[in-house]
Design a protein around this motif. Structure first.
Motif, PDB file in Angstrom:
ATOM      1  N   ALA A 287      -8.584  -5.778   9.354  1.00  0.00           N
ATOM      2  CA  ALA A 287      -9.328  -5.093   8.354  1.00  0.00           C
ATOM      3  C   ALA A 287     -10.694  -5.857   8.477  1.00  0.00           C
ATOM      4  O   ALA A 287     -11.829  -5.102   8.226  1.00  0.00           O
ATOM      5  CB  ALA A 287      -8.600  -5.156   6.977  1.00  0.00           C
TER       6      ALA A 287
ATOM      7  N   GLU B  42      -8.891   4.048   2.169  1.00  0.00           N
ATOM      8  CA  GLU B  42      -8.951   2.725   2.288  1.00  0.00           C
ATOM      9  C   GLU B  42      -8.424   2.160   3.699  1.00  0.00           C
ATOM     10  O   GLU B  42      -9.224   1.309   4.540  1.00  0.00           O
ATOM     11  CB  GLU B  42      -7.898   2.102   1.070  1.00  0.00           C
ATOM     12  CG  GLU B  42      -8.767   2.472  -0.133  1.00  0.00           C
ATOM     13  CD  GLU B  42      -7.496   2.140  -0.997  1.00  0.00           C
ATOM     14  OE1 GLU B  42      -7.848   2.319  -2.386  1.00  0.00           O
ATOM     15  OE2 GLU B  42      -6.367   1.636  -0.816  1.00  0.00           O
ATOM     16  N   GLN B  43      -7.466   2.752   4.303  1.00  0.00           N
ATOM     17  CA  GLN B  43      -7.061   2.189   5.619  1.00  0.00           C
ATOM     18  C   GLN B  43      -8.012   2.663   6.840  1.00  0.00           C
ATOM     19  O   GLN B  43      -8.152   1.981   7.486  1.00  0.00           O
ATOM     20  CB  GLN B  43      -5.716   2.916   5.732  1.00  0.00           C
ATOM     21  CG  GLN B  43      -4.586   2.490   4.980  1.00  0.00           C
ATOM     22  CD  GLN B  43      -3.149   3.456   5.151  1.00  0.00           C
ATOM     23  OE1 GLN B  43      -3.417   4.560   5.318  1.00  0.00           O
ATOM     24  NE2 GLN B  43      -2.164   2.666   5.251  1.00  0.00           N
TER      25      GLN B  43
ATOM     26  N   GLY C  49       0.833  -1.076  -0.060  1.00  0.00           N
ATOM     27  CA  GLY C  49       0.032   0.164   0.211  1.00  0.00           C
ATOM     28  C   GLY C  49       0.703   1.108  -0.219  1.00  0.00           C
ATOM     29  O   GLY C  49       0.596   2.311  -0.731  1.00  0.00           O
TER      30      GLY C  49
ATOM     31  N   GLY D 247      -1.529   1.542   9.886  1.00  0.00           N
ATOM     32  CA  GLY D 247      -1.063   1.914   8.711  1.00  0.00           C
ATOM     33  C   GLY D 247      -1.026   3.504   8.498  1.00  0.00           C
ATOM     34  O   GLY D 247      -0.272   4.065   7.687  1.00  0.00           O
ATOM     35  N   VAL D 248      -2.245   3.863   8.943  1.00  0.00           N
ATOM     36  CA  VAL D 248      -2.419   5.518   8.953  1.00  0.00           C
ATOM     37  C   VAL D 248      -1.184   6.351   9.823  1.00  0.00           C
ATOM     38  O   VAL D 248      -0.717   7.286   9.152  1.00  0.00           O
ATOM     39  CB  VAL D 248      -3.785   5.826   9.558  1.00  0.00           C
ATOM     40  CG1 VAL D 248      -3.875   7.433   9.513  1.00  0.00           C
ATOM     41  CG2 VAL D 248      -4.879   5.200   8.886  1.00  0.00           C
TER      42      VAL D 248
ATOM     43  N   ARG E 161      -5.528   6.215  -0.251  1.00  0.00           N
ATOM     44  CA  ARG E 161      -5.048   5.173   0.576  1.00  0.00           C
ATOM     45  C   ARG E 161      -5.338   5.507   1.998  1.00  0.00           C
ATOM     46  O   ARG E 161      -5.791   4.684   2.741  1.00  0.00           O
ATOM     47  CB  ARG E 161      -3.373   5.264   0.185  1.00  0.00           C
ATOM     48  CG  ARG E 161      -2.829   4.124   1.152  1.00  0.00           C
ATOM     49  CD  ARG E 161      -3.404   2.597   0.648  1.00  0.00           C
ATOM     50  NE  ARG E 161      -2.613   1.718   1.690  1.00  0.00           N
ATOM     51  CZ  ARG E 161      -3.437   0.479   1.985  1.00  0.00           C
ATOM     52  NH1 ARG E 161      -4.585   0.242   1.415  1.00  0.00           N
ATOM     53  NH2 ARG E 161      -3.239  -0.399   2.783  1.00  0.00           N
TER      54      ARG E 161
ATOM     55  N   ASP F  34      -7.427   0.352   9.913  1.00  0.00           N
ATOM     56  CA  ASP F  34      -5.833   0.210   9.896  1.00  0.00           C
ATOM     57  C   ASP F  34      -5.087   1.272  10.287  1.00  0.00           C
ATOM     58  O   ASP F  34      -4.453   2.162   9.772  1.00  0.00           O
ATOM     59  CB  ASP F  34      -5.416  -0.169   8.414  1.00  0.00           C
ATOM     60  CG  ASP F  34      -3.977  -0.568   8.361  1.00  0.00           C
ATOM     61  OD1 ASP F  34      -3.287  -0.666   9.526  1.00  0.00           O
ATOM     62  OD2 ASP F  34      -3.556  -0.673   7.330  1.00  0.00           O
TER      63      ASP F  34
END
Length: 559
Positions: free
Chosen positions: A254, A360-361, A20, A369-370, A357, A366
């Motif tokens: 997720a 999506e996260q 990602g 991830g952020v 992105r 997530d």
């Protein structure tokens, strides 16, 4: 959930190290290539105008185009952010079939409002022109003519941005680069150059706004190709590089976030608790029909006001200076902020790639991830923009002479703007993340407070300090917009810009574009030659250092 199978599109990303992040980086590279060219073209456009025409004419054009851009931001109705937000969520949950319907739902009202504002601008061109230019004729071009010519192209500006936002939601960055970052400013520069040769300043507004028409046609043609590929199942091969997420059985964090949303009960909009995009996670079983008018516009309209307020901060200062300090002051302030605009091309290169992105996260909770993408993105912004701002800060007098000897008074304003933008880059993309959580009401509040701070400081300082006062107001507004989201997100995603990648990027930039230029200036003295030598040496050293530090900076495409 009954007999239905939970299917979620998942792109694995652990602390910013997965595919990602690589996709965002590839998209940023595509955007950056266009940003470099686009920044050069836009700077050349302003230099051509300031060199070929009087300060009054330049100030009038910059003020009129600022009115145009603010009107375009209002007419956009937040559609750009809404499309990126909802299209990204449709794709992450394997429901991309609703994109054409969503485009129809969003585009019609935006174009209608753009046409209405264009009519208002045509009708009220005379009083607005009198306020901006006192009704005087400047080098053969009247202010009301500028405004009326710009009004004609307002709907095309909205159509262009709407189509390109939809392409970015599909991780296609090439359309934005080729159409908006390169093609349009190149056409503007060519037309302004032709007009400069003829000396007919009355057509300057036409040269500036005319390219929006072919840009709109090309943008929708580009989007049509993306939608046709999506309909035939080829949506995964984005122009920005990287494979698209494939529908897989949901697992891990997720899947848990999507399952919680699916079992929590929705209000028919696909958002938990009936918030209409106010931070809930969409149902994994929700179809595209669940993004109804209420859901979309409850997200988009607050972003419309916020976007207009944000552009009001960036461009409103030009208009305020014109009203309080005259067209000459507006021209100086515009020239002093051109370096900021050039830097924003690099910023947008990262923002446009990261926005889908982040959506999506956040859709799949997530948060790790952020945080990883936020800190990596801040480091990228420092690598991209600090060399420019530090160089302009050290050599502010030499940079302002680029626009002509009459613009030397803007050196102090340029230094203030550059100092503020250094801090803005290090603070990262907190305001974008706040929007992608669905909390558009808070984002609206922040931008309104930012605009209020800008106007208040302008009113207090512009009469006495002119362009420098407007620059201080710009920095104050930026701090409000950047710092508030960090505090507001503390209960959802704890973010802070203090990380190893940001520290490494900042230290590297300070060495090559702070210490080195100051040393060169001390040894060689000031002047264009010193500026050229320092920037050339600093660029070589900076690029070599960034390449050697690409691992800590999160810039490796292969990891």
């Amino acid at each position: 959930m009954g007999a239905y199978t939970l299917v979620v599109c998942v792109t694995v990303a652990v602390e910013g190290e997965g595919p990602g992040l690589r996709r965002v980086l590839r998209g940023g590279v595509v955007n950056m290539a266009g940003a470099v060219v686009g920044a050069g073209l836009n700077l050349a456009l302003v230099v051509a105008i300031t060199r070929a025409f009087s300060q009054e004419t330049a100030g009038l054009l910059f003020s009129a185009t600022s009115v145009f851009l603010i009107a375009a931001a209002v007419a956009n109705l937040g559609v750009s952010d809404g499309l990126v937000y909802f299209v990204a969520r449709m794709r992450v949950f394997g429901r991309p079939g609703g994109v054409p319907r969503l485009l129809r739902l969003a585009t019609g009202p935006a174009v209608t409002v753009a046409c209405a504002l264009a009519v208002l601008l045509l009708v009220f061109a005379d009083p607005l022109a009198e306020a901006l230019g006192d009704g005087e004729v400047l080098d053969g071009g009247e202010a009301d003519v500028y405004l009326r010519l710009l009004a004609v192209f307002l709907p095309f500006a909205v159509l262009t941005e709407t189509a390109l936002a939809a392409t970015r939601a599909h991780h296609d960055m090439a359309g934005t680069v080729l159409v908006d970052k390169v093609g349009r400013p190149l056409a503007q520069l060519a037309l302004v150059g032709a007009i400069a040769v003829t000396g007919s300043a009355g057509l300057l507004a036409l040269a500036w706004a005319g390219p929006y028409l072919p840009a709109a046609v090309l943008a929708w043609f580009w989007l049509g190709g993306i939608l046709r590929r999506a309909a035939s199942g080829e949506d995964g091969r984005e122009a920005a590089g990287g494979a698209a997420p494939e529908p897989v059985g949901a697992s891990g964090k997720a899947a848990e976030g999507a399952a919680r949303s699916a079992g929590a009960g929705t209000d028919g909009t696909g958002e938990a608790g009936g918030t209409g995009g106010a931070g809930g996670t969409p149902s994994a079983t929700g179809s595209e029909e669940r993004v109804d008018r209420w859901t979309f516009w409850s997200f988009a309209l607050p972003r419309a006001v916020a976007g207009a307020a944000q552009l009001g901060v960036q461009r409103g200062g030009v208009v305020i200076v014109a009203l309080l300090g005259g067209l000459t002051g507006a021209a100086v302030f515009t020239a002093a902020t051109r370096i900021m605009v050039v830097g924003q091309f690099g910023t947008q290169a990262v923002l446009y790639a990261a926005q889908p992105r982040f959506a999506e996260q956040l859709a799949t909770d997530d948060h790790a991830g952020v945080r990883g993408l936020y800190q990596a993105g801040a480091a990228w912004l420092v690598c991209l923009t600090w060399p420019l701002y530090l160089s302009a800060l050290v050599f502010a007098p030499e940079v302002m002479l680029l626009f002509g000897p009459d613009y030397a008074a803007g050196a102090a304003a340029l230094a203030v703007v550059c100092a503020g933008q250094l801090l803005a880059a290090a603070l990262g993309m907190s305001d974008l993340i706040l929007s992608m959580t669905g909390r558009t009401g808070l984002n609206l509040l922040n931008n309104v407070l930012s605009l209020a701070a800008n106007v208040l400081v302008c009113v207090l300082l512009v009469p006495a300090a002119g362009a420098t006062g407007a620059a201080v107001a710009l920095v104050a507004a930026m701090l409000v917009r950047k710092l508030l989201p960090l505090w507001q997100l503390r209960t959802r995603v704890v973010l802070h810009p203090f990380s190893r990648p940001v520290a490494v990027a900042a230290a590297n930039a300070l060495v090559w574009f702070g210490a080195l230029p100051l040393s060169a200036e001390a040894v060689l003295g000031g002047g264009p030659t010193t500026l050229a030598v320092a920037v050339a040496a600093g660029s070589a050293g900076h690029l070599a250092a960034v390449w050697s530090l690409r691992g800590p900076l999160g810039l490796s495409l292969r990891r």
